[in-house]
Design a protein around this motif. Structure first.
Motif, PDB file in Angstrom:
ATOM      1  N   ILE A   9       0.848  -1.186   0.000  1.00 35.43           N
ATOM      2  CA  ILE A   9       0.000   0.000   0.000  1.00 35.43           C
ATOM      3  C   ILE A   9       0.886   1.238   0.000  1.00 35.43           C
ATOM      4  CG2 ILE A   9      -1.676   1.324   1.349  1.00 35.43           C
ATOM      5  CD1 ILE A   9      -2.760  -1.385   2.354  1.00 35.43           C
ATOM      6  N   GLN A  10       0.584   2.179  -0.866  1.00 30.86           N
ATOM      7  CA  GLN A  10       1.351   3.418  -0.953  1.00 30.86           C
ATOM      8  C   GLN A  10       0.698   4.473  -0.059  1.00 30.86           C
ATOM      9  OE1 GLN A  10       4.322   3.882  -3.021  1.00 30.86           O
ATOM     10  NE2 GLN A  10       4.091   1.681  -2.672  1.00 30.86           N
ATOM     11  N   TRP A  11       1.477   4.972   0.875  1.00 30.15           N
ATOM     12  CA  TRP A  11       1.015   6.011   1.784  1.00 30.15           C
ATOM     13  C   TRP A  11       1.528   7.366   1.300  1.00 30.15           C
ATOM     14  CZ3 TRP A  11       3.874   2.791   5.905  1.00 30.15           C
ATOM     15  CH2 TRP A  11       3.126   1.668   6.258  1.00 30.15           C
ATOM     16  N   THR A  12       0.980   8.418   1.843  1.00 23.26           N
ATOM     17  CA  THR A  12       1.487   9.764   1.584  1.00 23.26           C
ATOM     18  C   THR A  12       2.976   9.830   1.933  1.00 23.26           C
ATOM     19  OG1 THR A  12      -0.697  10.676   2.036  1.00 23.26           O
ATOM     20  CG2 THR A  12       1.159  12.211   2.114  1.00 23.26           C
ATOM     21  N   LEU A  13       3.370   9.124   2.977  1.00 20.43           N
ATOM     22  CA  LEU A  13       4.757   9.088   3.436  1.00 20.43           C
ATOM     23  C   LEU A  13       5.716   8.624   2.334  1.00 20.43           C
ATOM     24  CD1 LEU A  13       6.193   9.623   6.187  1.00 20.43           C
ATOM     25  CD2 LEU A  13       6.176   7.154   6.524  1.00 20.43           C
ATOM     26  N   HIS A  14       5.266   7.758   1.431  1.00 17.17           N
ATOM     27  CA  HIS A  14       6.111   7.283   0.335  1.00 17.17           C
ATOM     28  C   HIS A  14       6.587   8.445  -0.541  1.00 17.17           C
ATOM     29  CE1 HIS A  14       4.459   3.318   1.335  1.00 17.17           C
ATOM     30  NE2 HIS A  14       5.469   2.805   0.647  1.00 17.17           N
ATOM     31  N   ARG A  20      11.688   7.201   5.461  1.00 14.58           N
ATOM     32  CA  ARG A  20      11.071   6.756   6.725  1.00 14.58           C
ATOM     33  C   ARG A  20      10.152   5.548   6.554  1.00 14.58           C
ATOM     34  NH1 ARG A  20      10.361  10.910  11.108  1.00 14.58           N
ATOM     35  NH2 ARG A  20      11.806  12.574  10.623  1.00 14.58           N
ATOM     36  N   VAL A  21       9.802   5.216   5.334  1.00 14.79           N
ATOM     37  CA  VAL A  21       8.793   4.172   5.098  1.00 14.79           C
ATOM     38  C   VAL A  21       9.212   2.821   5.665  1.00 14.79           C
ATOM     39  CG1 VAL A  21       7.596   2.840   3.312  1.00 14.79           C
ATOM     40  CG2 VAL A  21       7.793   5.328   3.097  1.00 14.79           C
ATOM     41  N   GLN A  22      10.427   2.401   5.389  1.00 12.43           N
ATOM     42  CA  GLN A  22      10.868   1.072   5.817  1.00 12.43           C
ATOM     43  C   GLN A  22      10.787   0.905   7.336  1.00 12.43           C
ATOM     44  OE1 GLN A  22      14.762  -0.049   4.416  1.00 12.43           O
ATOM     45  NE2 GLN A  22      14.622  -2.097   5.273  1.00 12.43           N
ATOM     46  N   GLU A  23      11.254   1.900   8.078  1.00 12.85           N
ATOM     47  CA  GLU A  23      11.222   1.815   9.548  1.00 12.85           C
ATOM     48  C   GLU A  23       9.785   1.802  10.069  1.00 12.85           C
ATOM     49  OE1 GLU A  23      12.637   1.475  13.443  1.00 12.85           O
ATOM     50  OE2 GLU A  23      13.669   1.160  11.543  1.00 12.85           O
ATOM     51  N   VAL A  49      -0.217   6.909   6.030  1.00 11.72           N
ATOM     52  CA  VAL A  49       0.702   7.451   7.030  1.00 11.72           C
ATOM     53  C   VAL A  49       1.267   8.725   6.422  1.00 11.72           C
ATOM     54  CG1 VAL A  49       2.810   7.109   8.366  1.00 11.72           C
ATOM     55  CG2 VAL A  49       1.331   5.142   7.863  1.00 11.72           C
ATOM     56  N   GLU A  50       1.228   9.789   7.203  1.00 12.62           N
ATOM     57  CA  GLU A  50       1.809  11.048   6.736  1.00 12.62           C
ATOM     58  C   GLU A  50       2.372  11.815   7.917  1.00 12.62           C
ATOM     59  OE1 GLU A  50      -0.921  14.106   5.279  1.00 12.62           O
ATOM     60  OE2 GLU A  50      -2.552  13.015   6.220  1.00 12.62           O
ATOM     61  N   ILE A  51       3.183  12.810   7.596  1.00 18.45           N
ATOM     62  CA  ILE A  51       3.703  13.729   8.600  1.00 18.45           C
ATOM     63  C   ILE A  51       3.105  15.088   8.273  1.00 18.45           C
ATOM     64  CG2 ILE A  51       5.744  14.839   9.553  1.00 18.45           C
ATOM     65  CD1 ILE A  51       7.301  12.274   8.807  1.00 18.45           C
ATOM     66  N   THR A  52       2.399  15.655   9.230  1.00 22.64           N
ATOM     67  CA  THR A  52       1.731  16.932   9.001  1.00 22.64           C
ATOM     68  C   THR A  52       2.746  18.076   9.035  1.00 22.64           C
ATOM     69  OG1 THR A  52       1.249  17.251  11.352  1.00 22.64           O
ATOM     70  CG2 THR A  52      -0.417  16.068  10.041  1.00 22.64           C
ATOM     71  N   ALA A  53       2.320  19.239   8.583  1.00 21.64           N
ATOM     72  CA  ALA A  53       3.189  20.419   8.528  1.00 21.64           C
ATOM     73  C   ALA A  53       3.727  20.797   9.906  1.00 21.64           C
ATOM     74  CB  ALA A  53       2.437  21.592   7.909  1.00 21.64           C
ATOM     75  N   ASP A  54       2.972  20.465  10.953  1.00 19.50           N
ATOM     76  CA  ASP A  54       3.433  20.810  12.305  1.00 19.50           C
ATOM     77  C   ASP A  54       4.265  19.696  12.947  1.00 19.50           C
ATOM     78  OD1 ASP A  54       1.234  19.156  12.532  1.00 19.50           O
ATOM     79  OD2 ASP A  54       0.189  20.372  14.014  1.00 19.50           O
ATOM     80  N   MET A  61      -6.181   4.322   9.936  1.00 18.10           N
ATOM     81  CA  MET A  61      -6.307   2.870   9.954  1.00 18.10           C
ATOM     82  C   MET A  61      -7.772   2.457  10.025  1.00 18.10           C
ATOM     83  SD  MET A  61      -5.184   1.635  13.827  1.00 18.10           S
ATOM     84  CE  MET A  61      -5.467  -0.102  13.491  1.00 18.10           C
ATOM     85  N   ILE A  62      -8.004   1.207   9.704  1.00 21.09           N
ATOM     86  CA  ILE A  62      -9.332   0.610   9.855  1.00 21.09           C
ATOM     87  C   ILE A  62      -9.159  -0.705  10.605  1.00 21.09           C
ATOM     88  CG2 ILE A  62     -10.260   1.686   7.767  1.00 21.09           C
ATOM     89  CD1 ILE A  62      -9.852  -1.022   6.338  1.00 21.09           C
ATOM     90  N   LEU A  63     -10.262  -1.279  11.026  1.00 18.84           N
ATOM     91  CA  LEU A  63     -10.255  -2.602  11.649  1.00 18.84           C
ATOM     92  C   LEU A  63     -10.945  -3.580  10.703  1.00 18.84           C
ATOM     93  CD1 LEU A  63     -11.248  -1.526  15.272  1.00 18.84           C
ATOM     94  CD2 LEU A  63      -8.954  -2.089  14.425  1.00 18.84           C
ATOM     95  N   THR A  64     -10.713  -4.865  10.900  1.00 17.70           N
ATOM     96  CA  THR A  64     -11.353  -5.847  10.029  1.00 17.70           C
ATOM     97  C   THR A  64     -12.863  -5.860  10.223  1.00 17.70           C
ATOM     98  OG1 THR A  64     -10.921  -7.582  11.651  1.00 17.70           O
ATOM     99  CG2 THR A  64      -9.349  -7.359   9.822  1.00 17.70           C
TER     100      THR A  64
END
Length: 116
Positions: A9-14, A20-23, A49-54, A61-64
């Protein structure tokens, strides 16, 4: 794509912080859904997953299932592992998407006979 191909899954973090993605993935892979016995990464429960400007981590996330009895514990563990992986404060947002098998990163789990 073949049914057994792993689809990360590609996150904003990518795009914003690829280093930081691998960790983050490694830490979040330590959170296991106790009923299914698979990680939240394998199940595709981490939707973004993302890092906000601040400078705060934001995990969607979701649950099953909305009534997952382990939900509160999984959310807390996800937050703790995201903090470890990002090395910053993290907020968890619960998405409204309904989970289904197509969200799994590794559909080969279906071949194990886990699901009929």
């Amino acid at each position: 794509m073949a049914d057994s191909e792993v689809k990360e899954i590609q996150w904003t973090l990518h795009q914003t912080h690829p280093e930081r993605v691998q960790e983050v993935r490694a830490r979040l892979s330590e959170v296991i859904d106790p009923e299914i016995g698979m990680t939240i990464i394998q199940l595709g429960l981490i939707r973004d997953v993302e890092i906000t400007a601040d400078g705060i981590g934001h995990v969607k996330m979701i649950l099953t299932t909305p009534f997952c009895p382990y939900g509160p514990a999984m959310i807390e563990m996800t937050k703790a592992k995201a903090v470890e992986g990002l090395n910053m404060p993290v907020n968890i947002e619960m998405g409204m998407d309904m989970w289904d098998f197509s969200m799994m990163e590794d559909p080969s789990a279906l071949d194990w006979g886990m699901y009929a």
